[in-house]
Design a protein around this motif. Structure first.
Motif, short mmCIF file in Angstrom:
data_model
loop_
_atom_site.label_atom_id
_atom_site.label_comp_id
_atom_site.label_asym_id
_atom_site.label_seq_id
_atom_site.Cartn_x
_atom_site.Cartn_y
_atom_site.Cartn_z
N UNK A 271 0.84 -1.21 0.00
CA UNK A 271 0.00 0.00 0.00
C UNK A 271 0.87 1.25 0.00
N UNK B 31 -10.53 1.95 -6.75
CA UNK B 31 -10.59 0.54 -6.34
C UNK B 31 -9.81 0.23 -5.06
N UNK B 32 -8.50 0.57 -5.06
CA UNK B 32 -7.68 0.20 -3.91
C UNK B 32 -8.07 0.96 -2.63
N UNK C 12 -11.24 -0.89 -1.48
CA UNK C 12 -11.08 -2.31 -1.12
C UNK C 12 -10.04 -2.50 -0.01
N UNK C 13 -8.95 -1.78 -0.11
CA UNK C 13 -7.85 -2.03 0.82
C UNK C 13 -7.91 -1.11 2.03
N UNK D 253 -10.55 0.59 2.88
CA UNK D 253 -11.94 0.61 3.36
C UNK D 253 -12.50 2.03 3.44
N UNK E 48 -3.31 5.67 -3.02
CA UNK E 48 -3.03 4.95 -1.78
C UNK E 48 -2.10 5.77 -0.87
#
Lengths: 479, 246
Positions: free
Chosen positions: B81, B104-105, B108-109, B111, B157
Motif C-alpha cells: 500500500x 478501487x484500492x 477495497x484495501x 476501506x 493509496x
C-alpha cells in the motif's frame, strides 16, 4: 439396450446392501398410503396418454388394473412415467412399488423381479406397411429383413431368435418404431397383438399379421412386476388379479381404453396438443436455467481448484473435470437417478437437474480456466502492487475480465445445454423431448410433432443467442 | 536524511541465469533515484524486487524498518500500500472506468467510503489533468493519458515511495512529455521515487542520484553530473556514447 445393461450393472454394485432386508413391501405401501406404479405410456391399449382439457393423463387397461389394485389395498394410486428400459431399475431402486407396462414374466426377468399371476395373454403380431400386405404372411417371410421391436423387450428377443438372419433394430418408443417402419428402415415391427391392433385401427397405412412365433413360458403372458422379495405385496395383489381373471375384467378395461383412443385420434392437430409442448418447454427451460446457474457456480469452483497451487486440490479439480467430460451425460443422468437414488430418494426432475448441473460445471470450469489464463499478467501485478489481496484481485479485476473474454464460449455452452438437457427424458422428466414422444403416441403421428419440437428448440436457442449477443456488446469497453 | 529503502546483497536467479548479482543501495526519504542502463541489464527485475513482485533469491530489502523478504503474504500486502508502482504497459483495469480504477484500492484495501474515494480520485485525476476523462473506459484513452491515470491510481493509496518501471517506453514520442511533467511535479512535491528510465534528460534534471546498471550489477552510482559528465566506468561511457549517437 446399452443404457439398460449399464444401469443393471450399476445396480449390481449398489444393490447388495438393500437385499438382505426382510419383506416389508406390503406394510410399506400401506404405511405411506400410496401405491406407485411405473409404466411406459406408449403402448396402447395397455397404457398411453390422453389429452383431456389441456391436461395429459395416463390411461389404458393397465391403469384400470392398477386402480383396482390400489382400491383393493385401500391406498392411493400414483403413476410414474418412464422409458420401458428404465422400469426394472426403478423397481430395484424403490422408485416404484410395481411395474404394470404390458410386461411379460420371462424366465430371464424372473431372476431379478417377482411377478404377479398373469392377467392377460396377448399373442405376438407383426405390424407392416399396408402396401406390403401381399409380401409377408408370418415371421418366416422376414428372413434376412430388418425388423424392429422395443429395446429390452421380449419381442426383440423373439425376433432375434426365431427369424432366420433377422436384423433386429431396437428403439425405446413404439412411436419411433412405427416411424422407422413407415420410412422403410425396418420392414416389420413385432409387438403384442392388442397394441398392434390399436395402431392398425388408428392408422390406415398400417396392417398387421400373426407372427406365429413359438412362445415359451411367460412369453405370451402379461403380469405385474415387483421388486425381488416382495412376497407379501405380491400375494395381496394376486387376490385382485385373480378377481380380474375370474370376472374377465380385462375385456371391460380394453373397451374402456378403446374409447380413450377414439377421443385421442378425434383431434390430432398440433394446436390441440399445445399444452403438451408448453409443459415440455417449461421443464426444458427450468432444467437449463438451474443447470446454468449451478454450472457457473460450481464451474468457477472447479476452475479455481484446477488452478490451485495446492497439489491435492489441483488433482481433485482435474480428476472431476476429466471424469465428467469423459463420460456421457446420459450415463450421468442414470447414475444420479438410480445410483445415488439408492441412498437418497430423489425425484426424477431433481436428479435430472443435478446431473445436468454437475455435467455443465465441468465444461464451464474449462471455459473459465481458459478465461482466467487469458487475462494479461500485468492486471494481476497492478492490482497486487496496490495492496489488493489475491482474492480481491480475482473478484474485482481478473474474473470480470475473464467473464468478458469467455462470454461467447459460455453462451455456446448454455445454448448446447438447452439441447443436451433433452437426455433427462429417459428417466421420465417431462421435458420437450418427452412431450414430443407423448404427442407422437397420442396422435399416431410421427413426423409432425418432431417438426414442431425442432422449431421450438430453434426458437429457444436462437433467442438465447440474441440475448447473449446483446450482453456481449454491452460488456465491450474497447472504444 | 532517514533511509526509506535499504538494499543488501540482493541476488536473483531465473533458473540458472543470474539476473541480479549482489546489489546494494540506499534510498533516502525525498530522494529521486534514476536507474539507467542497457536493456536486459536487470533494471526492471531490481525494481520489481523492491515491492516483492519478484522474490529475491537471497539478500535483504528493508523498507521503513520492515525486512520484506521475511514477511508473510498479508504483511506484504500492507507494505505494498505504501509503495506505488507504475508499469511500462500502464495496466489499467480494462473492466473499470478511469475513476473506478483510481477508487478501487482505497475502497477495497483502505476501506474508504465510496464518496470519500470518489472525491480523492477526482482530485488526483485533476492533478494529472484528466478530471474530464473520469467516466471513460481506459481503452478510449491515449497511452499518455492512460499512464497519467496509472500514476493517479498509485497516488490514491498515499504511498511513501513511488516505483516507476520505464513509464514512458511504451509511449508515442509526443506523449512522453506529459507523463514526465507529472513525474517532475511529484518530485518537486518531495515524493521519494525510484525510476527505471531511458529518458536521460529526465534523469539529468530530476534525479538526485543516478544508478547505472549493466549485467546485473550497479556498475556506477553518482550524481547526474558525475554520471553524465564524468563517467568513470568504461561500460557507462560506452552506454552513454551509444545513447548520444542515437
Amino acid at each position: 439396450m446399452l443404457a439398460f445393461t449399464v444401469s443393471v450393472a450399476m445396480l449390481g454394485v449398489f444393490a447388495q446392501p438393500t437385499q438382505a432386508a426382510t419383506d416389508d413391501s406390503l406394510a410399506r405401501v400401506q404405511e405411506k398410503g400410496t401405491l406407485v406404479m411405473g409404466t411406459s405410456p406408449d403402448y396402447p391399449p395397455y397404457e398411453f396418454l390422453v389429452n383431456r382439457g389441456g391436461k395429459e393423463r395416463v390411461v389404458g387397461m393397465d391403469v384400470d388394473i392398477a386402480k383396482k389394485i390400489a382400491k383393493d389395498l385401500g391406498v392411493k394410486l400414483v403413476i410414474k412415467q418412464m422409458d420401458f428400459d428404465s422400469l426394472l431399475v426403478a423397481l430395484e431402486t424403490n422408485k416404484v412399488d410395481m411395474v404394470i407396462s404390458g410386461m411379460s414374466p420371462t424366465a430371464a426377468r424372473k431372476k431379478s423381479v417377482d411377478f404377479s399371476n398373469v392377467y392377460y395373454k396377448g399373442g405376438q403380431s407383426i405390424i407392416i406397411n399396408k402396401a406390403d400386405k401381399g409380401l409377408y404372411k408370418d415371421r418366416t417371410s422376414f428372413q434376412n429383413k430388418a425388423m424392429g421391436a422395443q429395446t429390452g423387450s421380449i419381442q426383440f428377443n423373439l425376433g432375434k431368435k426365431q427369424i432366420k438372419g433377422s436384423n433386429m433394430k431396437g428403439l425405446a418408443k413404439i412411436s419411433d418404431l412405427i416411424l422407422a417402419l413407415k420410412s422403410h428402415k425396418v420392414e416389420g415391427v413385432i409387438m403384442e397383438t392388442p397394441s398392434a391392433q390399436a395402431y392398425v385401427d388408428n392408422d390406415p397405412d398400417l396392417a398387421m399379421i400373426n407372427g406365429k412365433f413359438s412362445l415359451g413360458s411367460g412369453e405370451n403372458d402379461t403380469a405385474i412386476g415387483f421388486k425381488k422379495g416382495s412376497t407379501s405385496l405380491v400375494n395381496e395383489v394376486n387376490k385382485s388379479v385373480d378377481q380380474i381373471n375370474k370376472q374377465k375384467l380385462t375385456k371391460t378395461y380394453l373397451k374402456h381404453a378403446g374409447t380413450y383412443m377414439k377421443t385421442n385420434t378425434k383431434n390430432t392437430s398440433m394446436w390441440h396438443y399445445t399444452s403438451y409442448f408448453v409443459k415440455g418447454v417449461e421443464y426444458t427451460l427450468l432444467i437449463t436455467v438451474i443447470g446454468v446457474i449451478f454450472g457457473i457456480l460450481l464451474g468457477v469452483l472447479f476452475a479455481l481448484m484446477r488452478l490451485s497451487k495446492i497439489k491435492l486440490i489441483h488433482f481433485l479439480g482435474v480428476a472431476y473435470i476429466e471424469f465428467v467430460r469423459g463420460t456421457p451425460l446420459m450415463i450421468q443422468v442414470m447414475f444420479v437417478y438410480f445410483g445415488i437414488g439408492l441412498f437418497i430418494n430423489i425425484p426424477a426432475l431433481i436428479a435430472g437437474i443435478i446431473a445436468v448441473s454437475l455435467n455443465s460445471a465441468a465444461y464451464v470450469a474449462e471455459i473459465i480456466r481458459g478465461g482466467i489464463n487469458s487475462v494479461a499478467k500485468g492486471q494481476t501485478e497492478a492490482a497486487r502492487s496496490l495492496g489488493l489481496s489475491q482474492q480481491q484481485t480475482f473478484v474485482s479485476v481478473i474474473f470480470p475480465q475473464a467473464l468478458k473474454n469467455i462470454w461467447p464460449a459460455l453462451g455456446n455452452e448454455f445454448v448446447s445445454l438447452i439441447k443436451e438437457s433433452s437426455i433427462v427424458s429417459i428417466i421420465g422428466v417431462t421435458d420437450l423431448i418427452y412431450q414430443l414422444k407423448a404427442v407422437q403416441t397420442a396422435t399416431y403421428k410421427g413426423v409432425i410433432p418432431i417438426v414442431v419440437a425442432m422449431v421450438i428448440y430453434f426458437v429457444m436457442t436462437f433467442s438465447l443467442s440474441k440475448v447473449l449477443n446483446h450482453y456481449e456488446r454491452k460488456m465491450k469497453h474497447d472504444a | 536524511m532517514p533511509e526509506m529503502i535499504t538494499i543488501e546483497n540482493i541476488n536473483k536467479k531465473f533458473g540458472d541465469t543470474e539476473v541480479l548479482k549482489d546489489l546494494n543501495g540506499k534510498v533516502e526519504k525525498g530522494q529521486v533515484i534514476c536507474v539507467i542502463g542497457p536493456s536486459g541489464g536487470g533494471k526492471s527485475t531490481f525494481l520489481r524486487c523492491l515491492n516483492m513482485l519478484e522474490q529475491p533469491t537471497s539478500g535483504k530489502i528493508v523498507f521503513e524498518d520492515s525486512e520484506l523478504t521475511s514477511l508473510n503474504e498479508s504483511q506484504i500486502n500492507q507494505l505494498r500500500e505504501k509503495m506505488g508502482m507504475v508499469f511500462q504497459s500502464f495496466n489499467l483495469f480494462s473492466n473499470m472506468t478511469v475513476v473506478e480504477n483510481v477508487k478501487l484500492a482505497p475502497v477495497k484495501v483502505k476501506k474508504m467510503t465510496d464518496a470519500a474515494a470518489q472525491e480523492l480520485a477526482l482530485k488526483l485525476l485533476d492533478q494529472v489533468g484528466l478530471a474530464e476523462k473520469a467516466d471513460n473506459y481506459p481503452a478510449s484513452l491515449s497511452g499518455g493519458q492512460q499512464q497519467r491515470v496509472a500514476i493517479a491510481r498509485a497516488l490514491a493509496m498515499n504511498p511513501d515511495v513511488m516505483l516507476f518501471d520505464e513509464p514512458t517506453s511504451a509511449l508515442d514520442p509526443e506523449m512522453v512529455g506529459e507523463v514526465l511533467k507529472v513525474m517532475q511535479d511529484l518530485a518537486n512535491q518531495g515524493m521519494t521515487m525510484v525510476v527505471v528510465t531511458h529518458e536521460m534528460g529526465f534523469a539529468k534534471n530530476v534525479a538526485d542520484e543516478v544508478w547505472f546498471m549493466d549485467g546485473g550489477v550497479f556498475a556506477e552510482k553518482g550524481t547526474p553530473d558525475q554520471i553524465f559528465e564524468h563517467p568513470q566506468n568504461e561500460r557507462t561511457q560506452d552506454f552513454l556514447a551509444k545513447i548520444l549517437e542515437a
